[in-house]
Design an enzyme around this catalytic site. Sequence first.
Site, short mmCIF file in Angstrom:
data_model
loop_
_atom_site.label_atom_id
_atom_site.label_comp_id
_atom_site.label_asym_id
_atom_site.label_seq_id
_atom_site.Cartn_x
_atom_site.Cartn_y
_atom_site.Cartn_z
N LYS A 22 -6.90 -3.89 52.46
CA LYS A 22 -7.82 -4.58 53.38
C LYS A 22 -9.11 -4.99 52.67
O LYS A 22 -9.51 -6.14 52.72
CB LYS A 22 -8.18 -3.65 54.55
CG LYS A 22 -9.35 -4.11 55.37
CD LYS A 22 -9.58 -3.24 56.60
CE LYS A 22 -10.73 -2.28 56.54
NZ LYS A 22 -12.07 -2.76 56.26
N ASN A 23 -9.74 -4.04 51.99
CA ASN A 23 -11.07 -4.34 51.44
C ASN A 23 -11.01 -5.25 50.23
O ASN A 23 -12.04 -5.81 49.83
CB ASN A 23 -11.82 -3.04 51.12
CG ASN A 23 -12.33 -2.36 52.38
OD1 ASN A 23 -12.16 -2.88 53.48
ND2 ASN A 23 -12.95 -1.20 52.22
N CYS A 116 -23.19 -1.33 63.51
CA CYS A 116 -21.86 -1.03 64.01
C CYS A 116 -21.77 0.47 64.19
O CYS A 116 -22.73 1.19 63.93
CB CYS A 116 -20.78 -1.57 63.07
SG CYS A 116 -20.60 -0.62 61.61
N ARG A 121 -26.18 -0.58 59.00
CA ARG A 121 -25.59 -1.57 58.10
C ARG A 121 -26.40 -2.86 57.99
O ARG A 121 -25.94 -3.94 58.37
CB ARG A 121 -24.14 -1.86 58.49
CG ARG A 121 -23.31 -0.58 58.51
CD ARG A 121 -21.86 -0.84 58.74
NE ARG A 121 -21.15 -1.20 57.53
CZ ARG A 121 -19.83 -1.30 57.45
NH1 ARG A 121 -19.10 -1.09 58.50
NH2 ARG A 121 -19.25 -1.62 56.33
N ASP A 308 -14.84 6.16 53.14
CA ASP A 308 -13.74 5.74 54.00
C ASP A 308 -12.61 6.78 54.09
O ASP A 308 -11.66 6.60 54.85
CB ASP A 308 -13.15 4.40 53.51
CG ASP A 308 -14.08 3.23 53.80
OD1 ASP A 308 -15.08 3.43 54.51
OD2 ASP A 308 -13.81 2.11 53.31
N ARG A 402 -7.32 -2.50 63.05
CA ARG A 402 -8.17 -3.30 62.16
C ARG A 402 -7.77 -3.08 60.69
O ARG A 402 -8.01 -3.96 59.85
CB ARG A 402 -9.65 -2.92 62.33
CG ARG A 402 -10.27 -3.45 63.61
CD ARG A 402 -11.76 -3.20 63.61
NE ARG A 402 -12.28 -3.41 62.28
CZ ARG A 402 -13.21 -2.65 61.69
NH1 ARG A 402 -13.74 -1.64 62.32
NH2 ARG A 402 -13.62 -2.92 60.46
C1 UD1 Z 1 -17.83 -1.70 52.10
C2 UD1 Z 1 -16.45 -1.46 52.69
C3 UD1 Z 1 -16.45 -0.23 53.59
C4 UD1 Z 1 -16.99 0.97 52.82
C5 UD1 Z 1 -18.35 0.65 52.18
C6 UD1 Z 1 -18.87 1.76 51.29
C7 UD1 Z 1 -15.40 -3.62 52.86
C8 UD1 Z 1 -14.93 -4.72 53.73
N1 UD1 Z 1 -16.05 -2.63 53.45
O1 UD1 Z 1 -18.71 -1.95 53.19
O2 UD1 Z 1 -15.11 0.01 54.01
O3 UD1 Z 1 -17.15 2.05 53.71
O4 UD1 Z 1 -18.24 -0.54 51.37
O5 UD1 Z 1 -17.95 2.05 50.29
O6 UD1 Z 1 -15.17 -3.60 51.67
N2 UD1 Z 1 -26.97 -1.33 52.72
C9 UD1 Z 1 -28.29 -1.70 52.93
N3 UD1 Z 1 -28.60 -3.03 52.85
C10 UD1 Z 1 -27.67 -3.99 52.58
C11 UD1 Z 1 -26.33 -3.58 52.36
C12 UD1 Z 1 -26.01 -2.24 52.42
O7 UD1 Z 1 -29.16 -0.86 53.19
O8 UD1 Z 1 -28.02 -5.18 52.51
C13 UD1 Z 1 -26.60 0.11 52.81
C14 UD1 Z 1 -25.63 0.37 53.98
O9 UD1 Z 1 -26.34 0.53 55.20
C15 UD1 Z 1 -24.94 1.62 53.53
C16 UD1 Z 1 -24.85 1.44 52.01
O10 UD1 Z 1 -25.84 0.47 51.67
O11 UD1 Z 1 -25.71 2.75 53.84
C17 UD1 Z 1 -23.49 1.00 51.51
O12 UD1 Z 1 -23.11 -0.19 52.13
P1 UD1 Z 1 -22.18 -1.26 51.40
O13 UD1 Z 1 -21.74 -0.75 50.09
O14 UD1 Z 1 -22.88 -2.57 51.44
O15 UD1 Z 1 -20.93 -1.31 52.39
P2 UD1 Z 1 -20.16 -2.58 52.90
O16 UD1 Z 1 -20.04 -3.59 51.83
O17 UD1 Z 1 -20.69 -3.00 54.22
#
Ligand code: UD1
Length: 426
Positions: A22-23, A116, A121, A308, A402
């Site tokens: 998925k990811n 979410c 996030r 995850d 999902r």
């Molecule tokens: C991706 C994965 C998700 C996984 C996560 C962490 C996909 C589709 N999703 O989510 O399954 O759980 O990585 O391995 O691949 N953050 C900020 N600001 C930002 C972006 C992130 O503060 O602009 C923080 C988030 O709130 C969180 C942390 O950084 O605490 C990690 O988030 P991130 O690595 O961005 O996760 P996703 O890409 O959303």
Amino acid sequence: MSSIEVIGGEQLKGELKIQGSKNAALPIIAATILNKGTTVLKNCPKILDVFYMVEILRSLGCIATWDGNTLYIDSTTVTSTKVSDDSVQKMRSSIYFLGALIGRCHEVTIAYPGGCSIGKRPIDFHLNAIKKMNVIQEFEDEEETILHCYTSGITGNDIFFDFPSVGATQNVIMAAVLSTGTTRIFNAAREPEVIELCDYLIEAGARICGKGSAYLQVEGVKNLNGVEFTLSSDRIVAGTYMTAIAATYGEALLTDVPLKNLDSTIRILRKTGCNIDISNDNCKISSVRRPLPIELLKTQPYPGFPTDMQSQLMSILCLADGKSTIMEGIFESRYQNVPELVKMGADIELEAIGNKAIITGVKHLHGAIVDAHDLRGGAALVIAALTAQGTTVIREATSVERGYEDICRDLNSLGANIRFCSENVA
Ligand code: UD1
């Protein structure tokens, strides 16, 4: 409301092939926009999140068709640069269209994604990074919910992330591949899915160095070409089923397992006392004893233990012979399963300091009516239910769809007693 009903107590036995990732699929589906040709995406999982991404692609003017698990995407023509508000509400991964559309069309209008169930996030890393690449950002409305981004041309720059965000790293890569100049990303995420996006883009003609490391360099090229690409199997689905087999004292063979990406999960599962034999892409897992506790399990960016997989491990640790501690280091609200597991007889205490869950193992869980609050939490409740005495009904089962093609089909093939119900459950 759909639900999953599980009659616990069956040991999982047999053989099962792991679905596509998925990811890896989600960002690559968005990235196909960067290539003015056809992408043939093989081993693509047929899950709700992928269907939502395909819906967005079509709304932007691309043509997408399925043949089994192969997804054909023709992105020769893009007729819109607006990602509908509805899509953003449905799935957070629609944010990948930010990097893809700005890269291809130099313009994108997208609703600001809300929080979410697993935490706030935010997308500040994504926005601050592309701002440094000559992208202007304006809100279209007074409430500041609709973001309009545009540029006269993306220019490469140095991007430093405070935290190695997976999504922000992927968005910057997508914004940078067709830019002028070079983008250097410091403290980039090293997750296998970032590498896979790079692999896809390199195959299509992008120039990216450093994949798999915390320093990435993207040199802009003029255009990308059509490509055929096979997605890897899903490391989290593999980890979920490995945990389920161990938790039920089963013995089964998983095939098409992305073993090189599963080190930390395999290490922790072995620590709980189960046997894992690996060869090529296969993994044989068995367990004959009550799980051992884990003194401290901390979720971390890759190659650390994945957030995850946290909920699934919590389910097996509920049955361990002793006390375990989990520290959730990525998302602040990823313990929504705790009250649900407690309904099933688990003994778990939460400590705000350190975002800790302290789990004292019990001998048995029992069936209950519980709610799946998020995708992996729902899968973890399935694991708990497989081990429980009696029947468990997991409501809000759509969240499990999902990310799992058909969790009931897969687990039934290993001998579980589980079914999906679409009718109402009180
Ligand atoms: C991706 C994965 C998700 C996984 C996560 C962490 C996909 C589709 N999703 O989510 O399954 O759980 O990585 O391995 O691949 N953050 C900020 N600001 C930002 C972006 C992130 O503060 O602009 C923080 C988030 O709130 C969180 C942390 O950084 O605490 C990690 O988030 P991130 O690595 O961005 O996760 P996703 O890409 O959303």
